[in-house]
Motif scaffolding. Structure first.
Motif, short mmCIF file in Angstrom:
data_model
loop_
_atom_site.label_atom_id
_atom_site.label_comp_id
_atom_site.label_asym_id
_atom_site.label_seq_id
_atom_site.Cartn_x
_atom_site.Cartn_y
_atom_site.Cartn_z
N GLU A 80 0.81 -1.20 0.00
CA GLU A 80 0.00 0.00 0.00
C GLU A 80 0.85 1.26 0.00
O GLU A 80 0.36 2.36 0.06
CB GLU A 80 -0.92 0.01 1.21
CG GLU A 80 -0.17 -0.12 2.53
CD GLU A 80 -1.14 -0.18 3.68
OE1 GLU A 80 -1.13 0.77 4.49
OE2 GLU A 80 -1.92 -1.15 3.77
N ARG A 81 2.14 1.06 -0.02
CA ARG A 81 3.03 2.21 0.03
C ARG A 81 2.96 2.96 -1.31
O ARG A 81 3.11 2.38 -2.38
CB ARG A 81 4.44 1.73 0.26
CG ARG A 81 5.40 2.82 0.59
CD ARG A 81 6.80 2.29 0.56
NE ARG A 81 7.13 1.65 1.82
CZ ARG A 81 8.37 1.30 2.12
NH1 ARG A 81 9.34 1.50 1.27
NH2 ARG A 81 8.62 0.74 3.26
N GLU A 82 2.74 4.25 -1.23
CA GLU A 82 2.71 5.02 -2.47
C GLU A 82 3.93 5.91 -2.52
O GLU A 82 4.45 6.32 -1.51
CB GLU A 82 1.49 5.94 -2.50
CG GLU A 82 0.19 5.24 -2.18
CD GLU A 82 -0.85 6.24 -1.71
OE1 GLU A 82 -0.55 7.45 -1.76
OE2 GLU A 82 -1.93 5.82 -1.32
N HIS A 92 7.07 7.92 -2.30
CA HIS A 92 8.24 7.70 -1.48
C HIS A 92 7.94 7.93 -0.03
O HIS A 92 8.70 8.53 0.70
CB HIS A 92 9.37 8.63 -1.93
CG HIS A 92 9.76 8.36 -3.34
ND1 HIS A 92 10.42 7.22 -3.70
CD2 HIS A 92 9.53 9.06 -4.47
CE1 HIS A 92 10.61 7.23 -5.01
NE2 HIS A 92 10.07 8.32 -5.50
N GLU A 93 6.77 7.50 0.38
CA GLU A 93 6.49 7.70 1.79
C GLU A 93 5.92 6.43 2.38
O GLU A 93 5.39 5.57 1.69
CB GLU A 93 5.51 8.85 1.96
CG GLU A 93 4.25 8.65 1.13
CD GLU A 93 3.18 9.60 1.57
OE1 GLU A 93 3.30 10.77 1.23
OE2 GLU A 93 2.25 9.16 2.25
N SER A 94 6.06 6.33 3.70
CA SER A 94 5.53 5.15 4.35
C SER A 94 5.08 5.52 5.76
O SER A 94 5.54 6.50 6.34
CB SER A 94 6.61 4.09 4.43
OG SER A 94 7.71 4.62 5.15
N GLN A 95 4.17 4.71 6.26
CA GLN A 95 3.64 5.00 7.59
C GLN A 95 4.68 4.65 8.65
O GLN A 95 5.18 3.54 8.69
CB GLN A 95 2.36 4.18 7.82
CG GLN A 95 1.76 4.36 9.21
CD GLN A 95 1.31 5.79 9.47
OE1 GLN A 95 0.56 6.37 8.71
NE2 GLN A 95 1.82 6.37 10.55
N ALA A 96 5.00 5.60 9.51
CA ALA A 96 5.91 5.33 10.62
C ALA A 96 5.11 4.68 11.75
O ALA A 96 3.89 4.70 11.74
CB ALA A 96 6.53 6.63 11.12
N SER A 97 5.83 4.09 12.71
CA SER A 97 5.14 3.52 13.85
C SER A 97 5.60 4.28 15.09
O SER A 97 6.71 4.83 15.12
CB SER A 97 5.46 2.04 13.94
OG SER A 97 5.98 1.74 15.19
N LEU A 98 4.74 4.32 16.09
CA LEU A 98 5.08 5.10 17.29
C LEU A 98 6.34 4.57 17.96
O LEU A 98 7.04 5.29 18.64
CB LEU A 98 3.91 5.07 18.27
CG LEU A 98 2.75 5.98 17.89
CD1 LEU A 98 1.54 5.68 18.76
CD2 LEU A 98 3.12 7.45 18.01
N GLY A 99 6.61 3.29 17.73
CA GLY A 99 7.80 2.71 18.34
C GLY A 99 9.09 3.27 17.77
O GLY A 99 10.16 3.10 18.33
#
Lengths: 247, 794
Positions: free
Chosen positions: B781-783, B785-792
């Motif tokens: 689902e990555r579009e 050049h960005e990706s979802q970060a995680s709080l960790g």
């Protein structure tokens, strides 16, 4: 021991703000009120909620921990009219929660707290910018951005001192600027981060329009978003991880 | 009796006590002097808290030192060691030197030999005995503080055996045992061949009572009205009442959380009774508190403290505790809400003590269990400051009339429990029998039994022959595992040998015993080299046996998982629980990786053992995942443990593998290197290839991975690499400089260097790399050049 009477509106607001992230949660029944902390399975959004004993019509607890299925509890709470009172009582022996709403008696089986996801530690972040605004401005920004995109950029222009919202879609864009005058308070600092609207939309559902909302922001850092409810006797803090732009 | 009448003390000691304001002795102290403590007589002093036990100890130790001897003061808690040391440091004025030792096991601390007076915990003394510290034989006086803790299931046996050993080492040893008032102080005195001072005298009157409704009912039949207004809590009303007459209060609760909550709530009451000067002083102390650390607890404490209220529990840093205790003694803090740790010896009396919770969570009882009378009396004994308060009041809280009656029965009128030895439990005995033989305290079965006869257990045991029986079981166990050997019993022993061979349990039948007893008692028992090592390592012999056996069975180089599972099986490691569904998950893993596991694997039909192996496998897998560089938050999530639990497992694993390495060397195992490597990997939480990098100071598992990804694989690479690459990998000039310096680079300065991340070493790639195994699907689902970060990640 836990026994409390609370208005349906207060209980529903509290549950709604957690259920947007998780289906099950642990509730701490402390002497001074109840508290919930939960993180969604992807570890992207986190909620920390406290509801003081003073928000209840009556409240007695001595530090227990219960696990609940939120949607079932919400369904039951939904049976009450918003002005009605809901009485909750924990049966320690059967580990069930007795709920009474104007003659309607409901027994809710609880979940073993050990089987629920570990409660998160709240990351200790140093976020340089702080924006305080009315809930309805948050509602408006999120709604507008959602019309054009999946993402929303929140930031602060520290030279010209305004808070901005950006959403860029394939064809259409949305842009909103709020200056010192439009806001309740603004502490400028370098801030620009992109967030998933999926999450923010859900969190937004829990934000009352007439409340004061504080946003703490940084550059490609999680947002910390907090507000009070139940006449200030309740407090919700959300934390949401940003999307990272690698180019 | 006056202080100046005392004789046998070093010159200057009397002056010192007088300068402290001590002119005459309390009655129990005078009784102790009459019993001969200044002339080397042993004594058990069972007296209430705050009636001058430390003075009894000081007089005994000082007179022993004056006679040319050396004194040891055994404390139950580390925190008390520093408090006592500070107290005894004052003796330096007249030439008595004090040393303190609480630290690592496995050292003899020879520098202590030069001190006159030594303060140590019982575990440390036990370890000193095992490691053969020479100066122990020079001791002439030993003080054991809070000796009633012999009753403690976990730590009691160590204290008991340690005292017995010290007495055997120096038969003329003077033993001063300080105890709370317990039910059977005479039994302890009998055991120690000591005089007894058993007194309930207190320097200040103590009234005990129960608060219910609007008044306190006292044990003497009196009452005192303390109305509770509206929705106020009982403890708040009791606090306001005592503040109004100028006293202060201690509130005992049953958990850390409750202590903090109570302190917060009581702050609104204490805040109303502060003068402007007190507020200013408190603000200064609050600032000091905040300086100590920036944790939530620290902030919370500072906020309460500004209002004259504080909490006190074992989770506070030492500096926090000292500040709180001092400010309370200076009467700036009006109320402390504390867990029972504060009752265990720290000197902080208050005019009114409120014991709010008399039940606490006890896992072994499966719920809330009432506190012992002894514990409650210890808390109540904190009431009344000598010289400052006209009286002390200790109050329990009742919510109903029935509860009030119960509290009077259960605590106010009750006598404290008796102290019972816990030595006969097998794990305790296993450890102590081996240590007793290894350190040469006994070298025959007869000698061992004679030594055991000197323990409190023997003097309390009513069941004839029980100690002898379990001791024999333990000896057989130790011999079978080659920790000890019996010598010189060729003739008589031959029968015994065959007998015990037939009998897999190693249980020598009574008939055989009777036959061989005469001879067996004289047979020489000796610890083997392995036995010595086990005893010195402070390891449960059963843990050692499991490890040795596992290493011996391995015919190929053991894998890290194999070793982790092995140490997880030992009694020294608390295994993770198997949750529902886990038996399937780990059952599968078990068959998948059975070849790696060390020792005799159980069959599926040996239920208990199979389950034990699976729990150990789960624990071992956690350690393997950690050493495979999985993120901490993922592990805590996957195994449902807290970050503290993870650190705890890692620390224990490090210690056990360190011990395993020594054992491997002892049995000439060829797998010493494999064990060492597994230990280093778990210590740092890294894969093999990073071991060199994490050896550099300030390089942890994350930075090491980033450097490695940038092509910097060894410290040597760091010394020669292009600085822009280093900076690109590490982010942050300061960090990069420090690390280069620690890696031994001559010119670590980063001035004017700009980062070069083209080598792919920036944090982002490193993280995504380490997660590539499980994160694959989310990439879809990555579009762009960005990706979802995680709080960790933050």
């Amino acid at each position: 021991m836990f026994k409390a009477i609370v208005s349906a509106a207060t209980l529903t607001s509290a549950l709604d703000s957690v259920s947007v992230l998780v289906d099950e949660c642990k509730i701490h029944l402390e002497e001074e009120g109840l508290s919930i902390r939960a993180v969604d399975p992807a570890n992207v959004g986190m909620v920390d909620l406290t509801l003081d004993a003073a928000a209840f019509e009556s409240y007695e607890a001595d530090g227990g921990l219960i696990g609940v299925d939120l949607s079932r509890l919400e369904d039951i709470a939904g049976m009450a009219e918003s002005g009605q009172l809901i009485q909750l009582e924990l049966d320690e022996e059967t580990r069930k929660l007795h709920i009474q709403i104007d003659g309607l008696e409901y027994t809710l089986a609880l979940i073993d707290p050990d089987s629920i996801r570990q409660e998160p530690d709240i990351p200790d972040l140093d976020l340089p910018a702080r924006v305080v605004l009315e809930g309805k401005d948050v509602n408006r920004s999120v709604k507008a951005a959602d019309m054009v995109s999946d993402h929303i950029a929140l930031g602060v222009n520290d030279a010209e001192e305004f808070f901005y919202v950006n959403a860029e879609g394939d064809t259409d864009d949305v842009h909103l600027e709020l200056t010192q005058d439009d806001l309740i308070d603004l502490q400028v600092g370098p801030a620009h981060s992109l967030f998933s609207l999926d999450y923010l939309k859900d969190m937004n559902k829990a934000i009352p329009g007439d409340t004061e909302v504080t946003l703490d922001l940084g550059e490609e850092f999680p947002i910390k978003l907090y507000f009070g409810f139940a006449e200030g006797q309740g407090q919700v803090t959300y934390m949401l991880a940003p999307r990272i732009q690698s180019d | 009796m006056n202080v100046e009448d005392l004789s046998g003390l070093p010159d200057g000691a009397v002056d010192h006590f007088q300068s402290e304001g001590i002119e005459s002795l309390y009655p129990p102290q005078a009784e102790a002097v009459e019993a001969g403590i200044c002339a080397g007589e042993s004594l058990v002093a069972a007296v209430p808290t705050a009636s001058g036990k430390t003075m009894i100890a000081a007089l005994s130790m000082l007179s022993a030192i004056e006679r040319g001897g050396k004194a040891l003061y055994i404390v139950p808690l580390r925190a008390l060691a520093s408090e006592k040391k500070a107290e005894f440091d004052a003796f330096e004025r007249f030439g008595v030197t004090t040393g303190v030792t609480t630290g690592n096991y496995e050292s003899t601390s020879d520098w202590l030999a030069t001190k006159d007076l030594i303060v140590a915990t019982s575990e440390k003394v036990d370890s000193l005995v095992r490691n053969g510290a020479d100066w122990l034989t020079d001791l002439t006086c030993v003080v054991s503080d809070e000796v009633h803790l012999i009753d403690d299931r976990n730590r009691g046996p160590t204290l008991e055996v340690t005292l017995a050993k010290l007495r055997q080492l120096n038969p003329a040893l003077q033993v001063i045992a300080l105890s709370a008032t317990v039910g059977n102080a005479d039994a302890i005195a009998d055991w120690l061949d000591a005089e007894l001072v058993d007194s309930d005298w207190r320097p200040i009157d103590l009234k005990m009572g129960v608060h219910y409704g609007n008044a306190i009912q006292f044990d003497d039949g009196g009452t005192r009205e303390v109305p509770v207004e509206g929705s106020k809590k009982q403890e708040a009303a009791l606090l306001r009442d005592i503040l109004e007459e100028g006293g202060s209060s201690l509130v005992f609760v049953n958990s850390r959380r409750n202590a903090e909550a109570a302190a917060r709530r009581l702050a609104s009451t204490s805040g109303n009774h502060l003068t402007p000067e007190e507020r200013a002083d408190l603000a200064d102390i609050a600032a000091d508190i905040r300086d100590i650390s920036d944790t939530e607890t620290s902030e919370e404490l500072a906020t309460c403290l500004e209002e004259g209220s504080a909490f006190h529990h074992a989770g506070l840093a030492n500096e926090h505790r000292t500040l709180v205790e001092d400010a309370f003694r200076d009467r700036l803090i009006k109320v402390i809400s504390a867990t029972p740790t504060l009752a265990a010896g720290v000197n902080t009396p208050a005019r009114r003590v409120v014991v709010r919770d008399w039940r606490r969570f006890d896992a072994s009882a499966g719920g809330m269990a009432p506190l012992s009378v002894l514990e409650v009396h210890q808390m109540m004994g904190r009431a009344g400051r000598p010289g400052l308060d006209p009286y002390g009041e200790a109050v329990l809280l009742a919510k109903s009339h029935d509860e009030m009656d119960e509290l009077f029965e259960r605590y106010v009128w009750a006598d404290p429990e008796e102290v019972r030895s816990k030595l006969a439990a097998e794990p305790a005995l296993r450890t102590h029998v081996l240590a007793t033989i290894a350190s040469g305290f006994a070298n025959t079965r007869g000698g061992l039994l004679e030594f055991m006869a000197n323990t409190l257990y023997a003097s309390q045991s009513t069941e004839a022959g029980r100690l002898e029986r379990v001791t024999d079981d333990v000896l057989t166990y130790l011999e079978r595992n080659d920790f000890i050997e019996r010598e010189g019993d060729e003739v008589a022993g031959a029968t015994a040998e065959t007998e015990s061979d037939d009998d897999a349990g190693g249980f020598v039948s009574a008939a055989t015993m009777a036959e061989t007893e005469g001879a067996a008692d004289d047979v020489e028992l000796r610890a083997t080299g392995l036995g010595h090592t086990v005893s010195r390592l402070y390891l449960d012999p059963m843990s050692a046996a499991e490890i040795v056996h596992g290493l011996e069975e391995a015919d190929q180089r053991p894998s890290a998982l194999g070793l982790y599972q092995l140490i997880a099986r030992t009694p020294d490691m608390y295994e993770l629980y198997l949750r529902s569904g886990d038996d399937e998950t780990y059952g599968e893993l078990f068959y998948e990786r059975e070849a790696e596991l060390l020792g005799d694997p159980p069959s599926e039909y040996e239920d208990a053992r199979f389950e034990d192996w699976l729990s150990a496998l789960k624990t071992g897998k956690l350690l393997e995942d950690w050493a495979d560089e999985d993120d901490e938050y993922r592990l805590t999530e996957r195994y449902s443990v807290g970050p503290g639990d993870l650190r705890g497992k890692v620390d224990t694993a490090e210690w056990l593998l360190g011990a395993a390495e020594s054992l491997a060397a002892e049995i000439d195992s060829e797998w010493t290197v494999a064990v060492r490597e597994a230990r280093a990997r778990v210590e740092h939480g890294v894969r093999e290839e990073l071991l060199e990098l994490v050896g550099i100071r300030n390089v942890g598992r994350k930075r090491a991975r980033q450097l490695y990804a940038a092509g910097l694989e060894t410290p040597a690479d760091l010394r020669e690499a292009d600085k822009s690459v280093v900076l690109g990998a590490l982010k942050g000039e300061k960090t990069a400089e420090t690390i280069l310096e620690n890696a031994g680079r001559d010119d670590p300065s980063m001035d004017g260097v700009s980062p070069d991340a083209t080598k792919g070493g920036d944090g982002g790639t490193a993280t995504s790399r380490s997660r590539s195994g499980e994160g694959g699907s989310s990439n879809d689902e990555r579009e762009d050049h960005e990706s979802q970060a995680s709080l960790g990640d933050f």
